[in-house]
Structures are given as structure tokens and as C-alpha cells.
Design a protein around this motif. Structure first.
Motif, PDB file in Angstrom:
ATOM      1  N   ALA A 133       0.821  -1.213   0.000  1.00 22.14           N
ATOM      2  CA  ALA A 133       0.000   0.000   0.000  1.00 22.14           C
ATOM      3  C   ALA A 133       0.854   1.263   0.000  1.00 22.14           C
ATOM      4  N   TRP A 134       0.610   2.105  -0.991  1.00 15.27           N
ATOM      5  CA  TRP A 134       1.189   3.444  -1.004  1.00 15.27           C
ATOM      6  C   TRP A 134       0.211   4.350  -0.264  1.00 15.27           C
ATOM      7  N   ILE A 135       0.715   5.129   0.701  1.00 13.68           N
ATOM      8  CA  ILE A 135      -0.158   5.965   1.524  1.00 13.68           C
ATOM      9  C   ILE A 135       0.327   7.414   1.485  1.00 13.68           C
ATOM     10  N   LEU A 136      -0.587   8.325   1.173  1.00 15.22           N
ATOM     11  CA  LEU A 136      -0.293   9.754   1.179  1.00 15.22           C
ATOM     12  C   LEU A 136      -0.685  10.308   2.549  1.00 15.22           C
ATOM     13  N   ILE A 137       0.308  10.817   3.282  1.00 20.78           N
ATOM     14  CA  ILE A 137       0.069  11.278   4.656  1.00 20.78           C
ATOM     15  C   ILE A 137       0.106  12.806   4.706  1.00 20.78           C
ATOM     16  N   PRO A 138      -0.996  13.460   5.055  1.00 21.80           N
ATOM     17  CA  PRO A 138      -1.044  14.928   5.082  1.00 21.80           C
ATOM     18  C   PRO A 138      -0.385  15.500   6.335  1.00 21.80           C
ATOM     19  N   THR A 139       0.920  15.355   6.435  1.00 23.29           N
ATOM     20  CA  THR A 139       1.644  15.799   7.629  1.00 23.29           C
ATOM     21  C   THR A 139       1.624  17.317   7.778  1.00 23.29           C
ATOM     22  N   GLY A 140       1.850  18.021   6.663  1.00 18.81           N
ATOM     23  CA  GLY A 140       1.909  19.476   6.724  1.00 18.81           C
ATOM     24  C   GLY A 140       0.550  20.130   6.631  1.00 18.81           C
ATOM     25  N   MET A 141      -0.248  19.703   5.673  1.00 14.63           N
ATOM     26  CA  MET A 141      -1.542  20.349   5.454  1.00 14.63           C
ATOM     27  C   MET A 141      -2.652  19.762   6.320  1.00 14.63           C
ATOM     28  N   GLY A 142      -2.339  18.714   7.064  1.00 12.76           N
ATOM     29  CA  GLY A 142      -3.341  18.088   7.918  1.00 12.76           C
ATOM     30  C   GLY A 142      -2.960  18.120   9.383  1.00 12.76           C
ATOM     31  N   VAL A 143      -2.090  17.209   9.784  1.00 11.64           N
ATOM     32  CA  VAL A 143      -1.716  17.054  11.195  1.00 11.64           C
ATOM     33  C   VAL A 143      -1.178  18.353  11.781  1.00 11.64           C
ATOM     34  N   ASN A 144      -0.217  18.965  11.117  1.00 15.69           N
ATOM     35  CA  ASN A 144       0.427  20.159  11.662  1.00 15.69           C
ATOM     36  C   ASN A 144      -0.550  21.313  11.848  1.00 15.69           C
ATOM     37  N   ARG A 145      -1.522  21.425  10.954  1.00 17.98           N
ATOM     38  CA  ARG A 145      -2.483  22.524  11.049  1.00 17.98           C
ATOM     39  C   ARG A 145      -3.427  22.371  12.233  1.00 17.98           C
ATOM     40  N   LEU A 146      -3.636  21.140  12.670  1.00 22.97           N
ATOM     41  CA  LEU A 146      -4.512  20.916  13.820  1.00 22.97           C
ATOM     42  C   LEU A 146      -3.774  21.090  15.143  1.00 22.97           C
ATOM     43  N   LEU A 147      -2.455  21.035  15.092  1.00 23.89           N
ATOM     44  CA  LEU A 147      -1.649  21.178  16.307  1.00 23.89           C
ATOM     45  C   LEU A 147      -1.379  22.658  16.571  1.00 23.89           C
ATOM     46  N   LYS A 148      -2.248  23.293  17.337  1.00 25.03           N
ATOM     47  CA  LYS A 148      -2.118  24.718  17.629  1.00 25.03           C
ATOM     48  C   LYS A 148      -0.841  24.998  18.427  1.00 25.03           C
ATOM     49  N   LYS A 149      -0.229  26.134  18.150  1.00 23.43           N
ATOM     50  CA  LYS A 149       1.035  26.476  18.808  1.00 23.43           C
ATOM     51  C   LYS A 149       0.914  26.552  20.324  1.00 23.43           C
ATOM     52  N   ASP A 150      -0.220  27.055  20.809  1.00 26.75           N
ATOM     53  CA  ASP A 150      -0.390  27.211  22.252  1.00 26.75           C
ATOM     54  C   ASP A 150      -0.940  25.958  22.925  1.00 26.75           C
TER      55      ASP A 150
END
Length: 226
Positions: free
Chosen positions: A101-118
Motif C-alpha cells: 500500500a502506497w499511503i499519502l500522509i497529510p503531515t503538513g496540510m493536515g496534522v500540523n495545522r490541527l496542532l495549535k502552537k499554544d
């Protein structure tokens, strides 16, 4: 014009074409266009188009592959949802199966955007991260945030800071978790936008060492070219 993944896959003839094709599309508006680019262009190929959520199809495919009839099949899956629609529980169903299985992981446009800085993440976003990563909220916070106790005149204050390399850390985390399900996980191909910001990590998982060896050769080639 950009040739889509479905058309590229159907064009493969050497060393041989696939015996059976399943294309999964959740949006009704895209179904007719998908049919035009697949069934209408390749009428002699065994093509099935399913209008459903990718998680439902992955799980039903897993059920089939574990059956007596399904054990005769070797499967290549290309999983590229536009966001964080892929549930971790769906990948768990592929464990120990004969699937590359080839999997496209939205690390930048997905996970990181949900992780608020504060660190003040809404319950809805935390729930989305839990489903996507297959982790509980406490472990997610521990992995991506640091807590520092700062003494003040009015008592201790807790300062929460987000990991500076959150995108890379999310890619490493996802890869390590995949290794618990599959024997082999390839290096990731890193996809960036025009501003050179990392948007996705793309990798292959398999229980076949040879498959991942080939995947690593492909990934290394295109990472150097990008």
C-alpha cells in the motif's frame, strides 16, 4: 492537463497489467468524471467504481482478502485522500495481509495545522487527530508538546510549547506506528508546495521486503530530483 492517478494506473501494460481495478470516490460529483476517464477510455479492462468512503472499502477489501477466495489475490493499494479521511483503524485491518500500500500522509496540510502552537486544540480537532493517528489525546500532547514549569511571584505557571519540527515528527511517528502493522515500511517521498513548505509524506508499506526495496529506490530517485 494533468493525467490523474487512475488513468496512469490503467495505462500500465508492462511487465503486465493488473487483473482487476477498484476505484473509490466518495463525492457524487466526481463519479461521472472518473467513469469518463476510466471505463469509457479502457472498456476492455475489468474496472469497478465504488461510490463510498475509503475506510469502508479498505475494511471490506480486508474482509475479502482474509477469506478463502481472497487469499489467492495479491493487492496493490494506492491510498490518497485529500485530507485526513483515512482512519488508523482501517489500516489495522490490513495487518498481515498480502497488500502493498502506497499511503499519502497529510503531515503538513493536515496534522500540523490541527496542532495549535499554544496547545489549545478544540475537542473536534483532538478527536480528528485521535482517529487519524490511532492514539489517545494524552499521548498526542506528550509527543508534540513540551511543558515547562515557570516559578512566579504568584505561584508556578505551566508554559506549553509546540515541537518546532512538528511536521517531521508527525511523519516519523506515523512511520513508526506503521511498522507495528507491517513488516516493512519505505522511506517517505516528501511533497512540497511552491513555497517549499512540506505538505505530504508519501510512502509504501508491505509484508514483502522486495516490494519495499523497489519503493525505496523510487523514493530516493524522486527525493533527489525534487
Amino acid at each position: 492537463m494533468i493525467v490523474g492517478a487512475a488513468s496512469r494506473i490503467l495505462e500500465i501494460e508492462n511487465p503486465r497489467a493488473f487483473d482487476l481495478y477498484y476505484f473509490v470516490e466518495k463525492e457524487s460529483n466526481n463519479i461521472s468524471l472518473l467513469k469518463q476517464n476510466t471505463i469509457d477510455v479502457f472498456p476492455n479492462k475489468n474496472i469497478h467504481i465504488v461510490e463510498t468512503d475509503c475506510n469502508e472499502k479498505i475494511q471490506s477489501m480486508s474482509t475479502f482478502l482474509t477469506s478463502q477466495k481472497g487469499k489467492k489475490y495479491k493487492t496493490l493499494a494506492y491510498i490518497d485522500p485529500c485530507g485526513m479521511q483515512l482512519n488508523w483503524s482501517s489500516l489495522v485491518t490490513l495487518e498481515k495481509l498480502s497488500v502493498d500500500a502506497w499511503i499519502l500522509i497529510p503531515t503538513g496540510m493536515g496534522v500540523n495545522r490541527l496542532l495549535k502552537k499554544d496547545g489549545k486544540i478544540s475537542d473536534a480537532w483532538l478527536s480528528k487527530l485521535e482517529i487519524f493517528l490511532g492514539m489517545n489525546q494524552e499521548d498526542i500532547r506528550k509527543h508534540f508538546y513540551n511543558e515547562q514549569v515557570i516559578p512566579t511571584l504568584f505561584g508556578d505557571e505551566i508554559k506549553i510549547t509546540k515541537e518546532q519540527q512538528a511536521i517531521e515528527k508527525s511523519a516519523e511517528l506515523y512511520s513508526e506506528r506503521l511498522k507495528k502493522l507491517f513488516k516493512f515500511v519505505s522511506k517517505p517521498y516528501i511533497l512540497k508546495n511552491s513555497s517549499n513548505s512540506v505538505m505530504f509524506h508519501f510512502l509504501m508499506v508491505s509484508n514483502n521486503q522486495s516490494a519495499v526495496k523497489v519503493a525505496n529506490e523510487i523514493v530516493t530517485k524522486y527525493n533527489k530530483a525534487s
